[in-house]
Scaffold this motif. Structure first.
Motif, PDB file in Angstrom:
ATOM      1  N   LYS A 226       4.133   1.812   2.495  1.00 50.89           N
ATOM      2  CA  LYS A 226       5.274   2.469   1.876  1.00 50.89           C
ATOM      3  C   LYS A 226       4.964   3.940   1.642  1.00 50.89           C
ATOM      4  CE  LYS A 226       7.266  -0.132  -1.303  1.00 50.89           C
ATOM      5  NZ  LYS A 226       8.321  -0.810  -0.543  1.00 50.89           N
ATOM      6  N   GLY A 227       5.949   4.799   1.815  1.00 44.91           N
ATOM      7  CA  GLY A 227       5.781   6.200   1.472  1.00 44.91           C
ATOM      8  C   GLY A 227       5.565   6.354  -0.020  1.00 44.91           C
ATOM      9  N   GLY A 228       4.740   7.331  -0.408  1.00 42.86           N
ATOM     10  CA  GLY A 228       4.500   7.581  -1.825  1.00 42.86           C
ATOM     11  C   GLY A 228       3.704   6.475  -2.482  1.00 42.86           C
ATOM     12  N   ASP A 229       4.134   6.089  -3.671  1.00 38.79           N
ATOM     13  CA  ASP A 229       3.485   5.022  -4.431  1.00 38.79           C
ATOM     14  C   ASP A 229       4.422   3.822  -4.501  1.00 38.79           C
ATOM     15  OD1 ASP A 229       1.204   4.451  -6.670  1.00 38.79           O
ATOM     16  OD2 ASP A 229       3.119   3.576  -7.256  1.00 38.79           O
ATOM     17  N   PRO A 230       3.896   2.608  -4.310  1.00 43.06           N
ATOM     18  CA  PRO A 230       4.777   1.439  -4.280  1.00 43.06           C
ATOM     19  C   PRO A 230       5.570   1.215  -5.559  1.00 43.06           C
ATOM     20  CG  PRO A 230       2.602   0.883  -3.428  1.00 43.06           C
ATOM     21  CD  PRO A 230       2.503   2.249  -4.022  1.00 43.06           C
ATOM     22  N   PHE A 231       5.017   1.659  -6.686  1.00 41.64           N
ATOM     23  CA  PHE A 231       5.639   1.359  -7.974  1.00 41.64           C
ATOM     24  C   PHE A 231       6.401   2.541  -8.569  1.00 41.64           C
ATOM     25  CE2 PHE A 231       2.824  -2.453  -9.446  1.00 41.64           C
ATOM     26  CZ  PHE A 231       3.339  -3.212  -8.411  1.00 41.64           C
ATOM     27  N   VAL A 232       6.574   3.605  -7.798  1.00 45.51           N
ATOM     28  CA  VAL A 232       7.387   4.738  -8.262  1.00 45.51           C
ATOM     29  C   VAL A 232       8.574   4.870  -7.320  1.00 45.51           C
ATOM     30  CG1 VAL A 232       7.438   7.201  -8.803  1.00 45.51           C
ATOM     31  CG2 VAL A 232       5.339   5.894  -9.183  1.00 45.51           C
TER      32      VAL A 232
ATOM     33  N   VAL B 238       0.827  -1.207   0.000  1.00 49.41           N
ATOM     34  CA  VAL B 238       0.000   0.000   0.000  1.00 49.41           C
ATOM     35  C   VAL B 238       0.856   1.250   0.000  1.00 49.41           C
ATOM     36  CG1 VAL B 238      -1.671   1.329   1.352  1.00 49.41           C
ATOM     37  CG2 VAL B 238      -1.916  -1.152   1.156  1.00 49.41           C
ATOM     38  N   GLY B 239       0.523   2.174  -0.896  1.00 49.05           N
ATOM     39  CA  GLY B 239       1.171   3.474  -0.911  1.00 49.05           C
ATOM     40  C   GLY B 239       0.526   4.402   0.096  1.00 49.05           C
ATOM     41  N   ALA B 240       1.330   4.928   1.020  1.00 45.15           N
ATOM     42  CA  ALA B 240       0.812   5.825   2.058  1.00 45.15           C
ATOM     43  C   ALA B 240       0.831   7.282   1.618  1.00 45.15           C
ATOM     44  CB  ALA B 240       1.629   5.665   3.340  1.00 45.15           C
ATOM     45  N   GLY B 241       1.259   7.541   0.391  1.00 45.19           N
ATOM     46  CA  GLY B 241       1.317   8.915  -0.073  1.00 45.19           C
ATOM     47  C   GLY B 241       2.517   9.655   0.489  1.00 45.19           C
TER      48      GLY B 241
ATOM     49  N   GLN C 104      -2.294  -7.688  -2.922  1.00 46.02           N
ATOM     50  CA  GLN C 104      -2.938  -6.549  -3.567  1.00 46.02           C
ATOM     51  C   GLN C 104      -1.958  -5.390  -3.562  1.00 46.02           C
ATOM     52  OE1 GLN C 104      -6.989  -5.492  -2.275  1.00 46.02           O
ATOM     53  NE2 GLN C 104      -7.030  -7.361  -1.035  1.00 46.02           N
ATOM     54  N   VAL C 105      -2.006  -4.570  -4.602  1.00 43.34           N
ATOM     55  CA  VAL C 105      -1.185  -3.361  -4.659  1.00 43.34           C
ATOM     56  C   VAL C 105      -2.119  -2.159  -4.727  1.00 43.34           C
ATOM     57  CG1 VAL C 105       0.613  -2.099  -5.886  1.00 43.34           C
ATOM     58  CG2 VAL C 105       0.647  -4.605  -5.867  1.00 43.34           C
ATOM     59  N   VAL C 106      -1.911  -1.208  -3.831  1.00 41.70           N
ATOM     60  CA  VAL C 106      -2.771  -0.022  -3.767  1.00 41.70           C
ATOM     61  C   VAL C 106      -1.925   1.214  -4.022  1.00 41.70           C
ATOM     62  CG1 VAL C 106      -4.357   1.316  -2.356  1.00 41.70           C
ATOM     63  CG2 VAL C 106      -4.264  -1.175  -2.096  1.00 41.70           C
ATOM     64  N   SER C 107      -2.302   1.987  -5.007  1.00 44.08           N
ATOM     65  CA  SER C 107      -1.550   3.187  -5.371  1.00 44.08           C
ATOM     66  C   SER C 107      -1.577   4.217  -4.250  1.00 44.08           C
ATOM     67  CB  SER C 107      -2.137   3.823  -6.631  1.00 44.08           C
ATOM     68  OG  SER C 107      -2.017   2.954  -7.734  1.00 44.08           O
ATOM     69  N   GLY C 108      -0.515   5.006  -4.192  1.00 44.50           N
ATOM     70  CA  GLY C 108      -0.464   6.151  -3.296  1.00 44.50           C
ATOM     71  C   GLY C 108      -0.099   7.387  -4.091  1.00 44.50           C
ATOM     72  N   ILE C 109      -0.364   8.557  -3.549  1.00 46.36           N
ATOM     73  CA  ILE C 109       0.006   9.795  -4.237  1.00 46.36           C
ATOM     74  C   ILE C 109       1.506   9.977  -4.103  1.00 46.36           C
ATOM     75  CG2 ILE C 109      -0.225  12.299  -4.220  1.00 46.36           C
ATOM     76  CD1 ILE C 109      -3.115  11.961  -3.536  1.00 46.36           C
TER      77      ILE C 109
END
Length: 449
Positions: free
Chosen positions: A296-302, A217-220, A321-326
């Motif tokens: 994870k801070g930000g987005d997991p895939f960036v 999960v991306g926490a932004g 599952q993968v969840v986008s973050g800002i």
């Protein structure tokens, strides 16, 4: 927390109300709904209030209040709701002397307890309080909660109460029972249909292989308001949380309180856990039947290495599952007012990193720079001189605008602007620190600090 929220069982308990007007009427309606026995004292009563009290078999005394009324009726709680402040103060003093909890309406200083704004989905009851500081705000929050809760939630909760013994018999562990109820209530909360509970339980038992799952999960960028709804839902149901250094305490506090929290943060040349160790922990806890949150801070895939964790789960046969973050670039852009693309100024944006797998310094753009392009560098502050040197060597103009955004989206956000020619000196002088995003391009001229 100035007051502790509690839920008091008033069924068949005596509540004494002093006052015969509209305010007393409203409080009496609440007390009656909770099953209380009502005793009401007032010199004058509104006609509608009297009808209500008669319909609820209340005891009515049309007279002035006297301290002996407390001794006669021995109420569990007292509500003073007159328009005479002196009477309200008198009732309060008499209750204090007898250690009876009292609420003097609209007078917080004379209240042992307060009435919250109530969301009623019986048996689910939610109270919202501002401790008397902003009652209108409390009511607005209540309205917001009302708007997102399905109308049938109370009926489902009542059925669940009747079904708990069956679930306990069929599912021997508390973890299995929690997973079952979260599955049922989770779908109900997003207004998806829930079948009969015995059918739901049979389906759960049939499909439950006792293996856990991983949520990447991306926490932004740090501001909790930038979390997605899905991220928040998974954060609140995970058993184990593996979190990064860039996850803010406010976001970590939103995870389930009784979850096991493990710090696996990585800073440059300072890793609490290696990536292989993190991957192994994700697989280990999931195979033990836990729901594992990789926060994870930000987005997991960036530049977040979420891909490596995804492949580790896939190789081990663990659901994920993968969840986008800002991601930080977007948070920095929106919080500073520096658009990454802008008509007539920038038609493309490139994300780069100043920190590579082998920790070598930045060594170039890999492809030609375009004048209408925005460059965004992650994890590059430590390599700023090298980045500037390389960009200059590749022909980028010395007057190219550059911005450094530190702690994007957070209260301590700082912005430093300059050009390719002077940004290194400005950064050394200012002391702007990591975590920071570097934005290079003509869009920086749009910044109004």
């Amino acid at each position: 927390m100035k007051t502790l929220p509690l839920f008091f069982d008033l069924a068949n308990k005596t509540v004494l109300i002093v006052g015969g007007g509209d305010v007393a009427h409203r409080k009496a309606m609440l007390m009656a709904k909770a099953g209380a026995k009502l005793v009401v004292i007032a010199k004058n009563f509104d006609d509608e209030f009297v009808k209500f009290l008669n319909n609820h078999q209340a005891i009515i005394h049309q007279k002035s209040y006297d301290a002996t009324d407390l001794d006669t009726h021995q109420p569990s709680i007292v509500i003073a709701a007159t328009d005479d402040h002196a009477v309200n103060v008198l009732v309060h003093g008499d209750c204090q002397a007898r250690r009876i909890a009292i609420n003097v309406v609209d007078t917080p200083a004379l209240c042992d307890f307060i009435f919250p704004a109530i969301v009623d989905r019986d048996p689910v009851v939610i109270g919202v309080s501002s401790n008397g500081k902003a009652p209108v705000l409390a009511r607005l929050i209540r309205a917001k909660i009302e708007s997102v809760l399905p109308s049938g939630l109370g009926k489902l909760a009542a059925k669940a109460g009747e079904f708990r013994a069956t679930v306990k018999e069929k599912l021997p562990t508390i973890t299995e029972r929690r997973y079952f109820w979260e599955s049922v209530f989770g779908r109900a909360m997003v207004d998806q249909s829930v079948g009969e509970l015995d059918t739901e339980l049979s389906d759960f038992i049939e499909n439950n292989d006792k293996q856990g799952e991983v949520y990447i999960v991306g926490a932004g960028a740090g501001d909790p308001d930038l979390l997605t709804f899905k991220a928040l839902r998974l954060m609140q149901q995970a058993d184990v949380v593996l979190y990064d250094a860039l996850v803010s305490p406010k976001i970590l506090d939103l995870c389930r309180r009784d979850s096991q929290k493990i710090f696996v943060g990585k800073k440059r040349q300072d890793h609490a856990k290696t990536q292989d160790e993190i991957n192994a922990l994700l697989v280990k806890y999931a195979k033990a039947g836990h729901r594992v949150l990789r926060l994870k801070g930000g987005d997991p895939f960036v530049f977040g290495r979420g891909g490596e964790e995804m492949f580790a789960c896939r190789q081990a046969g663990v659901p994920y599952q993968v969840v986008s973050g800002i991601t930080a670039a977007l948070a920095a852009s929106s919080s500073t007012g520096i658009p990454l693309t802008h008509r007539g100024v920038a038609t493309s944006v490139r994300f780069l990193t100043g920190c590579y797998k082998t920790n070598e310094a930045f060594d170039g753009l890999k492809s030609a720079y375009q004048a209408d392009e925005t460059l965004v560098f992650y994890m590059g502050l430590h390599a700023l001189p090298k980045i500037v040197e390389n960009l200059s060597a590749q022909g980028l103009p010395s007057d190219l605008p550059v911005a450094i955004v530190s702690n994007a989206s957070l209260p301590n956000q700082a912005v430093l602007t300059g050009t390719l020619a002077n940004i290194v000196a400005k950064q050394e002088e200012s002391g702007v620190s990591a975590p920071a995003i570097i934005i290079a391009g003509k869009v920086v001229d749009l910044y109004q600090g």
